[in-house]
Design a protein around this motif. Structure first.
Motif, PDB file in Angstrom:
ATOM      1  N   GLY A 111       0.823  -1.207   0.000  1.00  0.00           N
ATOM      2  CA  GLY A 111       0.000   0.000   0.000  1.00  0.00           C
ATOM      3  C   GLY A 111       0.854   1.252   0.000  1.00  0.00           C
TER       4      GLY A 111
ATOM      5  N   PHE B 298      -9.776   4.577   2.056  1.00  0.00           N
ATOM      6  CA  PHE B 298     -10.180   4.089   3.381  1.00  0.00           C
ATOM      7  C   PHE B 298     -11.691   4.229   3.551  1.00  0.00           C
TER       8      PHE B 298
ATOM      9  N   ASN C  52     -13.605   1.589   1.531  1.00  0.00           N
ATOM     10  CA  ASN C  52     -13.522   0.231   2.078  1.00  0.00           C
ATOM     11  C   ASN C  52     -14.409   0.027   3.299  1.00  0.00           C
TER      12      ASN C  52
ATOM     13  N   CYS D 210      -3.720  -0.430  -3.953  1.00  0.00           N
ATOM     14  CA  CYS D 210      -3.864   0.098  -2.585  1.00  0.00           C
ATOM     15  C   CYS D 210      -5.239  -0.253  -2.023  1.00  0.00           C
ATOM     16  N   ASN D 211      -6.249  -0.158  -2.865  1.00  0.00           N
ATOM     17  CA  ASN D 211      -7.612  -0.531  -2.493  1.00  0.00           C
ATOM     18  C   ASN D 211      -7.662  -2.007  -2.080  1.00  0.00           C
TER      19      ASN D 211
ATOM     20  N   MET E 210      -6.054  -2.566   1.409  1.00  0.00           N
ATOM     21  CA  MET E 210      -6.935  -2.268   2.539  1.00  0.00           C
ATOM     22  C   MET E 210      -7.935  -3.399   2.771  1.00  0.00           C
TER      23      MET E 210
ATOM     24  N   ILE F 150      -9.192  -2.531   9.221  1.00  0.00           N
ATOM     25  CA  ILE F 150      -8.855  -1.671   8.081  1.00  0.00           C
ATOM     26  C   ILE F 150      -8.265  -0.354   8.571  1.00  0.00           C
TER      27      ILE F 150
ATOM     28  N   SER G  53      -4.683  -0.804   9.731  1.00  0.00           N
ATOM     29  CA  SER G  53      -3.825  -1.023   8.560  1.00  0.00           C
ATOM     30  C   SER G  53      -3.557   0.285   7.826  1.00  0.00           C
ATOM     31  N   VAL G  54      -4.599   1.099   7.692  1.00  0.00           N
ATOM     32  CA  VAL G  54      -4.465   2.385   7.004  1.00  0.00           C
ATOM     33  C   VAL G  54      -3.511   3.308   7.763  1.00  0.00           C
TER      34      VAL G  54
END
Length: 473
Positions: free
Chosen positions: A111, A143, A146, A306-307, A310, A343, A346-347
């Motif tokens: 990411g 973000f 998601n 990147c999507n 996530m 999520i 992680s972001v």
């Protein structure tokens, strides 16, 4: 309950099975087209020349072996967070724990790489905007998407992948047109002989070509994302084999085919690190608007990956939490049936990529891709070793056969294991990429400490999954 039921029954995970066939297919196709091809190929062409085509072809064959091994496991027991689950079942709880967290790390640093690449692409149009600002904006937007629902994730990924696929096919067609009819500014010099006319097919030597394999393997990261979608696919028994079996033509067309056409149209000496070979090729052809379009396409490729990152990290953290190997808060689903807290965390870690773009914008991409590749190789090794052990159990009659057996049984899994160990050796040999092995050693030490803490708090965790295998059959 029969022994077969013990091993093949898929637990109710609480996810919404919101990914339809067209979305799983396009996620699988898009997973094989990422920033490693669109941006990383520039540096690798400069290192290896036309022989890079051969490296992509060899690596593509190995990736197909890995995916057929994964496919057999997925149809034996389709679960979200599959790699960690199979490692846990066939190698023991520690390996499930280690694989789950390492796959999470892979996607976090991937990411970061994608955010870096996206910021570089935006600089093509707006050079005055700092890279870190662009990276931060993209991070926040993806973000939010998601968090809404898996259907929205699937839909965004479908259209991102559609853009990539359509554009790549368009590039190939235009390139073939230049080669065949000689139109455009590149028409006079475009020729198939460009593949060997400038110091041969291996201009820097076979050794230099082999050293690009680590970058080539990074380009293939995310093909295993199909396995993570298993728990949210509407009909995994039908969609997963189809997605995996179409992998060879995807690799042949999008990687080998596209690079071959580009290197015929533009001689390899024109390419350099940090510049997309696709953007460079269209600039050389003399279609300015096309170069801008290609830049938009590679931007969607970065955002797509990147999507996906996530999406993957949230699911893997939930799988770890359900197994007692991560804080329980990660196991909770939001009202929209997404692992929102996983999520979010992680972001926040992906945000380190924004900081890297602020501190060392010129080196950020190289740093994170090497770490992502090392983590990806571990994940693939665990898939392959789990497959070998599963095949042994099937032959011994301890487990039921999968409805999607890999050709040759476990033979090609052994070939792929040897290849991945060879690539790891190349990483260790290269001074620039060797740093990722130090990072992975530190990561392994941290996970080892975490496992010791988990065992002291809950000794039963070390028995998780092992007795089940022993009593089967």
């Amino acid at each position: 309950m029969t022994s077969a039921q013990v091993s093949t029954e898929t637990p109710e995970e609480g996810y919404e099975r919101g990914l339809g066939s067209r979305q799983v297919q396009m996620i699988a196709i898009g997973g094989a087209i990422g920033v490693g091809l669109f941006l990383g190929a520039g540096a690798n062409i400069a290192k290896a020349g036309p022989s890079l085509i051969f490296m992509y072809a060899i690596a593509g064959v190995i990736i197909f072996f890995i995916m057929r091994a994964l496919g057999e496991l997925l149809l034996y027991r389709p679960v979200s967070g599959s790699f960690a689950e199979y490692s846990r079942e066939f190698l023991g709880p520690f390996f499930g724990y280690f694989t789950g967290w390492t796959y999470w790390l892979m996607w976090v640093v991937t990411g970061m790489a994608e955010l870096t690449a996206a910021a570089i692409y935006v600089n093509y149009w707006f050079p005055s905007i700092p890279q870190w600002v662009t990276a931060l904006v993209f991070l926040i937007v993806l973000f939010a998407a998601n968090l809404i629902s898996v259907k929205l994730f699937g839909e965004i990924e479908f259209w991102f992948s559609m853009v990539k696929v359509t554009a790549l096919i368009g590039m190939i067609v235009i390139g073939l047109g230049v080669l065949t009819f000689g139109f455009s500014a590149a028409g006079d010099t475009a020729a198939v002989s460009n593949l060997w006319a400038f110091d041969g097919f291996f201009p820097k030597g076979v050794g230099s070509s082999l050293m690009t394999l680590q970058g080539v393997m990074f380009a293939y990261l995310a093909v295993e994302l199909v396995g993570v979608t298993a728990g949210e696919s509407e009909n995994p028994e039908k969609t997963l084999p189809k997605a995996i079996n179409t992998l060879p033509w995807r690799i042949a067309l999008f990687y080998v085919g596209a690079l071959t056409v580009i290197l015929c149209v533009v001689k390899w000496t024109e390419f350099a690190e940090g510049v997309s070979p696709f953007v460079k090729a269209f600039a050389m052809i003399g279609i300015p608007a096309a170069a801008g379009i290609v830049n938009f396409v590679v931007l969607t490729a970065a955002l797509s990956s990147c999507n996906s990152g996530m999406y993957s990290t949230g699911r893997m953290l939930r799988n770890l939490a359900d197994s007692g190997e991560a804080p329980k808060v990660f196991s909770k689903l939001s009202s929209t049936k997404t692992p929102a807290f996983g999520i979010l965390i992680s972001v926040l870690f992906m945000g380190i990529g924004v900081i890297l773009n602020y501190i060392v914008p010129e080196k950020a991409f190289g740093y994170v891709t090497s770490v992502a590749t090392a983590a990806g190789i571990w994940t693939w090794l665990m898939i392959l070793i789990s497959h070998v052990l599963y095949r042994r159990a099937v032959v011994a009659g301890r487990l039921p056969a999968s409805s999607f057996p890999a050709p040759g049984g476990a033979v090609f899994s052994y070939v792929a294991i040897a290849f991945l160990l060879f690539v790891t050796g190349l990483i260790a040999y290269d001074a620039d990429s060797r740093v990722c092995l130090y990072v992975m050693a530190g990561w392994a030490a941290a996970l080892g400490i975490g496992w010791a803490v988990l065992k002291s708090r809950n000794p039963e965790i070390t028995q998780r999954g092992e007795p089940e295998l022993e009593k089967i059959g």
